[in-house]
Design an enzyme around this catalytic site. Structure first.
Site: not given
Length: 312
Positions: A143-145
């Site tokens: 997942l993106d940050r």
């Protein structure tokens, strides 16, 4: 033949299919080259990168899933260190001897990189598994940050390889967007690739990788909509870019959408994962609770919103 001690290797994921080899090497081993794409391309052209034991000299060669990429380490590059175990708080949704599922908080980085060498989810997983020396954690769903929600971790290389095949993992997201889609459900299809002006960004481009996102409208409010999205392909920033391109930017997304005073991250949550468990005939379905700030913004924007994810 290269000395094994001077070779770095990694296994491509299903989401890597079709990506340019230079982009893939830069994203997975960029610290070896000072994060310089030009250096990566020259290294490939000189025959120092192999895919499934075959030397590849074209930087634009497309990657294939479940492939072993080997890179001869540049002489000046420091040895890559194994991420350290760190005592971090983890929100564990599920765990057995083969799989671990976590509810990642927005703002947490999943895997160490040259910019974030500690404090990542993987650092915490290594600490959690410190008494299980046989466990070899591998991230299955990145997942993106700024995205919250489920991250699935394989606890062995055999499990990771088995679950990287097509159809092994289905991912569903909840996303709050500005605007109202004209249809209650549909599929967004637009090819995605890196922005030539800023390679940190992804844009719709004709020569991009085919990308498809299925969506369903769950609730609408004053110029906002709560959508359930399913990734039919797995590209970087896919949902965020598809939503913005369709005219429904993600609330709180400072890069592709619209900032929100009550959110410091995008209102995008990996809500549900359905996985073919290596040891069971029946699929395993896991869900992650919405973050409190996302929940508050949703209740404010869509009064009376009801959804399974809001029950806990």
């Amino acid at each position: 033949m290269s000395d094994p001690s001077t070779v770095v290797h990694f296994i491509t994921h299903r989401a890597d299919a079709g990506k340019r080899l230079d982009q893939l090497v830069l994203s997975r081993a960029g610290d070896l080259f000072g994060s310089s794409r030009t250096r990566v391309q020259l290294w490939i052209q000189d025959g120092h990168v192999r895919m499934n034991r075959r030397t590849v000299r074209r930087s634009a060669s497309p990657a294939m899933p479940d492939s072993v990429v080997e890179i001869d380490r540049p002489v000046e590059a420091p040895a890559r260190q194994r991420p350290s175990a760190e005592a971090l708080d983890l929100s564990i949704v599920y765990e057995d001897h083969r799989l671990l599922a976590l509810n990642k908080a927005a703002g947490t980085v999943v895997h160490p990189s040259y910019r974030n060498r500690s404090g990542t989810l993987l650092n915490g997983v290594l600490w959690h598994l410190r008494d299980r020396p046989a466990a070899r954690p591998g991230i299955l769903t990145r997942l993106d940050r700024g995205t919250s929600g489920l991250v699935l971790v394989a606890l062995g290389g055999d499990v990771q390889h088995q679950l990287q095949g097509d159809g092994a993992i289905a991912k569903e997201y909840l996303v709050l967007v500005r605007g109202r889609p004209p249809r209650e459900a549909g599929v967004l299809s637009a090819p995605l690739g890196r922005d030539a002006a800023d390679r940190r960004r992804v844009v719709v481009r004709d020569d991009g990788a085919p990308s498809r996102t299925r969506y369903e409208v769950l609730r609408t409010g004053d110029d906002v909509s709560l959508l359930r999205c399913e990734l039919l392909t797995g590209r970087t920033h896919q949902i965020r870019v598809h939503m913005a391109a369709a005219g429904w930017p993600v609330v709180g997304d400072a890069d592709y959408g619209v900032p929100h005073p009550l959110l410091d991250h995008q209102a995008l949550h990996a809500w549900r994962v359905t996985v073919t468990h290596p040891a069971w005939p029946a699929p395993l379905r896991l869900e992650a609770r919405l973050p409190d700030d996302f929940r508050r913004v949703l209740e404010q924007s869509c009064p009376g919103a009801r959804h399974e994810a809001l029950r806990t």
